[in-house]
Design an enzyme around this catalytic site. Structure first.
Site, PDB file in Angstrom:
ATOM      1  NE  ARG A 165      -3.488  -1.465   1.028  1.00  0.00           N
ATOM      2  CZ  ARG A 165      -4.506  -0.704   1.819  1.00  0.00           C
ATOM      3  NH1 ARG A 165      -5.773  -0.019   2.378  1.00  0.00           N
ATOM      4  NH2 ARG A 165      -5.141  -1.922   2.662  1.00  0.00           N
ATOM      5  CB  SER A 208      -8.786  -0.694   0.613  1.00  0.00           C
ATOM      6  OG  SER A 208     -10.408  -1.334   1.370  1.00  0.00           O
ATOM      7  CG  HIS A 209     -10.639   2.598   4.014  1.00  0.00           C
ATOM      8  ND1 HIS A 209      -9.602   1.436   3.790  1.00  0.00           N
ATOM      9  CD2 HIS A 209      -9.846   2.895   4.789  1.00  0.00           C
ATOM     10  CE1 HIS A 209      -9.038   1.281   4.805  1.00  0.00           C
ATOM     11  NE2 HIS A 209      -8.685   2.063   5.388  1.00  0.00           N
ATOM     12  CE  LYS A 229      -7.125  -5.001  -0.024  1.00  0.00           C
ATOM     13  NZ  LYS A 229      -8.855  -5.070   0.571  1.00  0.00           N
ATOM     14  CG  ASP A 287     -14.351  -1.691   1.033  1.00  0.00           C
ATOM     15  OD1 ASP A 287     -14.945  -2.738   0.330  1.00  0.00           O
ATOM     16  OD2 ASP A 287     -13.179  -1.966   2.214  1.00  0.00           O
ATOM     17  CG  ASP A 344     -11.339  -3.932  -1.637  1.00  0.00           C
ATOM     18  OD1 ASP A 344     -12.172  -2.898  -0.961  1.00  0.00           O
ATOM     19  OD2 ASP A 344     -10.486  -4.191  -1.680  1.00  0.00           O
ATOM     20  CG  ASP A 390     -12.068  -6.271   0.672  1.00  0.00           C
ATOM     21  OD1 ASP A 390     -13.567  -4.865   0.695  1.00  0.00           O
ATOM     22  OD2 ASP A 390     -11.628  -6.564   0.979  1.00  0.00           O
ATOM     23  NE  ARG A 391     -13.407  -2.266   5.029  1.00  0.00           N
ATOM     24  CZ  ARG A 391     -13.115  -1.032   5.559  1.00  0.00           C
ATOM     25  NH1 ARG A 391     -13.734  -1.153   6.559  1.00  0.00           N
ATOM     26  NH2 ARG A 391     -12.902  -0.195   5.101  1.00  0.00           N
ATOM     27  CG  HIS A 406     -12.273  -7.399   6.400  1.00  0.00           C
ATOM     28  ND1 HIS A 406     -12.179  -7.394   4.329  1.00  0.00           N
ATOM     29  CD2 HIS A 406     -11.876  -6.619   6.275  1.00  0.00           C
ATOM     30  CE1 HIS A 406     -11.701  -6.631   3.896  1.00  0.00           C
ATOM     31  NE2 HIS A 406     -11.671  -5.704   5.311  1.00  0.00           N
TER      32      HIS A 406
END
Length: 457
Positions: A14, A98-99, A108, A247, A249, A251-252, A334
């Protein structure tokens, strides 16, 4: 030798683009990923950030130089990449931050079957190789002993297959119709939700579905209360049954009930755990150490075995693989499923919520009441200069108090019969994260304020 320590975190990469993570470095990471995993082929996806397509293409270029074939699936959510890794049985890489704000990007990575790649499972070796090649100042070397034997690049669309797999795991056809507001935050939920929800008994009210990696409406981090204000208002205005926020991407997934109130991810974890235990009696359920006391209580009440672990997807996935757990949940929304290669998918958790709500006549707040038993602070972030010193100050202040137990499985957890809190350092930002839970509001507020004073002094 270049030092990539600032961007290679505990379980992903990141950094700010292009200052810390650029196309050249992405190519090196791609080559190193193939070298460390020994992959003959990989799958690569990316989110909607402006830099993501370039970075993903560069990663694939590096992989190809090392002799691997690369399948590019283009725009996708992170859990869609995990689906591709699992269904195609290939190692994978997802370009997303992500966020995090728009200037960030990241990677990832996973092995075949969506198995995690973290510091102890390959990421440290990937970093070391990339640092060596970066110091050389040349392109990543071609496959040893086979100069010119580059792999190939192909493209594949996995969105419909991803949606079909999720829908095969949850039965919604007999549900009563639900009105659902979805805030995609200009992230990848705007790409995946229309396909997943197509044909369901759902009246979908979309918000911010336009893909825009600059996040013009709000940050795509639904755990920050400021970022769900629009969703809460829209749920009330529409008279909707619930709201969902994804979020960046996707995934949440965060849930808002019919009253416009945010639902604790721990309550969602408990709800889904009960549903998974009904399918797999006696199974193990993973929960990280920041989830509510209600989660292990519900798991035990329904014949399951709760397993407590560290925060973070690579740790949860490793524990699920080790124990054969059927499901896992985190305070950060998650949710992990054995039937999804032990990977996290907020979309599947959302479908479980829709199925549970649509299978009965009451409102969501009533359905979730039995899973929301304690008072929590939510996650409170504090920017600090010296994380170690601040955590030590908190430990010193609470160590000798009567009835207190302390553990350091992940950060510092302080527990009594009536309350607990955890303070831990972020893996991606210069923050300390505090979570507090108690049996009543006054106690929670008192402990929260005392801990925050110590952290921020």
């Amino acid at each position: 030798m270049a030092d990539l320590g600032q961007i290679v975190k505990a379980y992903d990469v990141r950094g700010v683009y292009p200052d810390q993570l650029d196309d050249r470095l992405a190519e090196l990471f791609g080559a190193a990923f193939v070298e460390v995993t020994g992959a003959a082929a990989i799958v690569v996806g990316h989110d909607m950030r402006p830099s993501s397509p370039h970075l993903a293409a560069s990663f694939a270029k590096g992989a190809v130089r090392r002799g691997a074939d690369a399948t590019l699936i283009g725009l996708c959510s992170t859990d869609q990449l995990y689906y591709a890794s699992g269904a195609l049985d290939l190692p994978g890489a997802m370009f997303t931050a992500s966020h995090n704000p728009a200037r960030y990007n990241g990677i990832k990575m996973c092995r075949a079957g969506a198995a995690p790649v973290g510091q102890d499972t390959g990421l440290a070796e990937i970093r070391a190789l990339a640092e060596t090649w970066l110091a050389d100042g040349a392109p990543p070397p071609e496959t040893a002993g086979k100069p010119g034997a580059a792999g190939t690049i192909t493209r594949r669309d996995t969105l419909k297959d991803y949606a079909a797999h999720l829908l095969s795991l949850v039965e919604l056809s007999a549900n009563r119709p639900l009105k659902v507001v979805v805030d995609a935050g200009n992230g990848m939920g705007g790409h995946t939700v229309p396909t997943v929800f197509a044909g369901l008994p759902v009246d979908l009210v979309p918000m911010y579905f336009e893909l825009d990696g600059t996040f013009p409406n709000h940050e795509a981090n639904p755990l920050d209360p400021a970022n769900i204000v629009d969703l809460q208002a829209r749920v009330l205005a529409e008279g909707a049954d619930l709201g969902l926020a994804f979020d960046g991407d996707a995934d949440r997934c965060f849930v808002v009930d019919e009253r416009g109130r945010g639902v604790s991810p721990s309550a969602i974890t408990a709800l889904v755990a009960e549903r998974e235990l009904a399918k797999h009696p006696g199974g193990m359920v993973i929960h990280n150490l920041i989830t509510s006391w209600s989660v292990p209580e519900v798991v035990r009440e329904h014949g399951g075995t709760p397993v407590r672990t560290r925060v973070g997807h690579s740790f949860i996935k490793a524990e699920m693989a080790r124990t054969g757990a059927i499901f896992g949940g985190e305070h950060s929304a998650h949710y992990y499923f054995r039937e999804f290669w032990n990977a996290d998918t907020g979309m599947l958790a959302a479908l479980h919520v829709l199925a549970a709500l649509g299978g009965q006549s009451g409102p969501l707040s009533e359905l979730l009441a039995s899973y929301d038993r304690y008072v929590g602070s939510g996650e409170i972030n504090s920017t600090v200069d010296d994380q170690t010193a601040r955590v030590a100050a908190v430990r010193d202040a609470f160590t000798d108090r009567q009835g207190v137990t302390i553990d350091e499985l992940d950060g510092l957890t302080v527990t009594t019969p009536d309350w607990w809190f955890n303070v831990r350092a972020s893996n991606t930002e210069p923050l300390l994260r505090l979570n507090v839970e108690a049996r009543d509001e006054p106690t929670m507020s008192k402990i929260r304020d005392e801990a925050l004073t110590l952290i921020r002094t």
